[in-house]
Write a protein that holds these residues in place. Structure first.
Motif, PDB file in Angstrom:
ATOM      1  N   ARG A 117       0.681  -1.241  -0.323  1.00  0.00           N
ATOM      2  CA  ARG A 117       0.215   0.322   0.007  1.00  0.00           C
ATOM      3  C   ARG A 117       0.523   1.423  -0.125  1.00  0.00           C
ATOM      4  NH1 ARG A 117      -2.737  -2.570   4.005  1.00  0.00           N
ATOM      5  NH2 ARG A 117      -1.543  -1.442   5.535  1.00  0.00           N
ATOM      6  N   PRO A 129       6.718   1.833  -7.342  1.00  0.00           N
ATOM      7  CA  PRO A 129       5.669   1.379  -7.165  1.00  0.00           C
ATOM      8  C   PRO A 129       6.013  -0.240  -8.010  1.00  0.00           C
ATOM      9  CG  PRO A 129       5.512   3.338  -8.714  1.00  0.00           C
ATOM     10  CD  PRO A 129       6.605   3.983  -7.796  1.00  0.00           C
ATOM     11  N   ASP A 163       4.624  10.764  -4.244  1.00  0.00           N
ATOM     12  CA  ASP A 163       4.330   9.651  -3.473  1.00  0.00           C
ATOM     13  C   ASP A 163       4.513   8.473  -4.996  1.00  0.00           C
ATOM     14  OD1 ASP A 163       1.879   9.264  -5.259  1.00  0.00           O
ATOM     15  OD2 ASP A 163       0.807  10.062  -4.024  1.00  0.00           O
ATOM     16  N   ARG A 164       3.156   7.523  -4.775  1.00  0.00           N
ATOM     17  CA  ARG A 164       4.354   6.759  -5.181  1.00  0.00           C
ATOM     18  C   ARG A 164       3.521   6.560  -7.113  1.00  0.00           C
ATOM     19  NH1 ARG A 164       2.064   1.252  -2.590  1.00  0.00           N
ATOM     20  NH2 ARG A 164       2.513  -0.153  -5.129  1.00  0.00           N
ATOM     21  N   HIS A 165       2.188   7.451  -6.913  1.00  0.00           N
ATOM     22  CA  HIS A 165       1.900   7.705  -8.375  1.00  0.00           C
ATOM     23  C   HIS A 165       2.239   9.002  -8.799  1.00  0.00           C
ATOM     24  CE1 HIS A 165      -0.544   4.029  -7.164  1.00  0.00           C
ATOM     25  NE2 HIS A 165      -0.872   5.227  -6.131  1.00  0.00           N
ATOM     26  N   GLY A 166       3.186  10.050  -8.876  1.00  0.00           N
ATOM     27  CA  GLY A 166       3.759  10.597  -8.479  1.00  0.00           C
ATOM     28  C   GLY A 166       2.614  12.083  -8.586  1.00  0.00           C
ATOM     29  N   VAL A 167       1.929  12.056  -8.035  1.00  0.00           N
ATOM     30  CA  VAL A 167       0.877  12.949  -6.903  1.00  0.00           C
ATOM     31  C   VAL A 167       2.393  13.520  -5.700  1.00  0.00           C
ATOM     32  CG1 VAL A 167      -0.686  13.622  -5.480  1.00  0.00           C
ATOM     33  CG2 VAL A 167      -1.267  11.833  -6.694  1.00  0.00           C
TER      34      VAL A 167
END
Length: 424
Positions: free
Chosen positions: A51, A56, A289-293
């Motif tokens: 999580r 990613p 974060d992992r999503h590039g957010v």
């Protein structure tokens, strides 16, 4: 009578057989229960990483396949499960995401709260050559008093080579009872950059009280200079900083030198709060974060001081202290004086597990206000000044401290040969 005895014998044998069968079933059920508990424990760790982990791609591997590789194993004890978890996390090839047994997790929590025992070293694995490197000794700790320096390589602990050991294995070997001794074998680059010096230091373990701030008000000519040495971003740091700044302000300080040399970082929130005490308006840091957010953290217009400020940095300035240094530099709030910082741009979160163990997971990377990624690169100061030789703690922030003297001249606008460089 004989027939009756035979009947009782057969009844006794039958009861025993049933009892044995019942015990066997109970034992089997207990074994299954234990097996399922260990599977559940490992799966919980896997899910937390799944999580939260910042990459990613999980180091270019299928994290679900990794789970299958480990979940099918049979664990006969919690220690075997611990070992499997460490093996699983090692596939990420990222030393800051790691498993902590209950005792180690408790020790880490105590450290961030402001006290610990041991030799007092912050260490990391150099990602270029995978060698154990000192980020910084904690000021006043046994390691500091013994002469351990930032960037020293720890090549042996009690004659055991550190090559191939994890950070936690190294830390565990350096822990021990108060008053016991540990021998560290170090490699230190020579001043001319040609070769290394090898030395053995025998260090006596002790209780370490981490005082986050050491401060004094210096009269420098016509100016009152508030010298603030911030040693670590622990649970007391922001409250102590607020108290110190307000005290200096009331006493008429008109200039400040913030000393982040040898500060290995600590709590992200503490760094953020202190930045807001020094910067009136602007972005402190971005996290990705992992999503590039991207999430930005801004100042709220409630800075305690606005007087001229210079920040001292060196190779032991790492993590949260780099967040603060980068924010001050790129918001044009302060100039940085000293040498390049360590270069740790990753953020970890701690998770407590059901049995008191813990998990440190890298959840994001951070970028400076101008979107520089300083991980493995560090921040280059505006004014580069190296120390010709190490100085003692008593010399810090005095006229025997050449970097502090340079900071004063930068505040006066009289420093010559100023080298202004970007952070990357």
């Amino acid at each position: 009578m004989i027939k009756q005895r035979r009947i009782w014998s057969w009844l006794l044998i039958g009861v025993m057989a049933i009892a044995i069968q019942f015990l066997a079933i109970s034992g089997a059920n207990a074994a299954v229960t234990d097996y399922l508990q260990e599977q559940k424990f490992l799966t919980n760790v896997w899910q937390i990483v799944n999580r939260s982990y910042f990459d990613p791609e999980f180091n270019n591997q299928n994290w679900y396949k990794v789970r299958r590789q480990f979940i099918n194993r049979k664990f006969n004890s919690r220690e075997e499960t611990y070992a499997a978890i460490k093996e699983m996390l090692a596939t990420l090839d990222e030393p800051f995401t790691r498993f902590l047994e209950p005792e180690k997790f408790k020790s880490m929590q105590t450290s961030t709260a402001g006290e610990l025992t041991g030799v007092g070293l912050q260490i990391a694995v150099d990602e270029f050559d995978e060698r154990v490197t000192v980020i910084a000794p904690i000021e006043g700790s046994p390691a500091d008093l013994a002469g351990v320096r930032s960037r020293d390589r720890i090549v042996g602990i009690d004659n055991i080579p550190t090559k191939g050991l994890t950070l936690d294995e190294c830390a565990n070997r350096m822990r021990g009872a108060i008053g016991s001794e540990v021998k560290l074998t170090l490699e230190r680059p020579l001043a001319d950059g040609k070769g290394v010096e090898k030395l053995d230091l025998l260090i006596k373990r002790d209780r370490i009280a981490v005082t986050p701030i050491i401060a004094k008000l210096n009269q420098e000519g016509d100016h009152k200079v508030g010298y603030v040495r911030l040693n670590q971003f622990n649970g007391n740091a922001s409250a102590d900083m607020e108290k110190t700044l307000k005290k200096f302000k009331a006493e008429g300080a008109d200039r400040y030198v913030l000393d982040l040399r040898g500060n290995p970082g600590g709590l992200f929130d503490a760094g953020l709060q202190i930045a807001r005490m020094l910067i009136s308006e602007g972005t402190v840091v971005y996290t990705v974060d992992r999503h590039g957010v991207q999430e930005s953290f801004e100042t709220k217009g409630d800075a305690i001081i606005n007087e001229p400020l210079v920040v001292l940095t060196d190779g032991g300035t790492a993590s949260a202290s780099e967040i603060l240094a980068g924010a001050l530099q790129e918001n044009h709030r302060a100039q940085l004086v000293g040498t390049k910082t360590f270069g740790k741009g990753l953020i970890q979160s701690l998770y407590e597990l059901e049995d008191g163990a813990g998990l440190a997971v890298t959840i994001a990377k951070y970028e400076t206000p101008l979107h520089h990624n300083i991980h493995k690169r560090g921040i280059i100061p505006d004014v580069e000044v190296s120390l010709s030789e190490p100085i003692t703690r008593k010399q810090l922030g005095t006229n025997e401290d050449s970097q502090y003297i340079a900071a004063l001249s930068v505040l006066d606008g009289t420093y010559k040969n100023v080298i202004v460089k970007s952070a990357n």
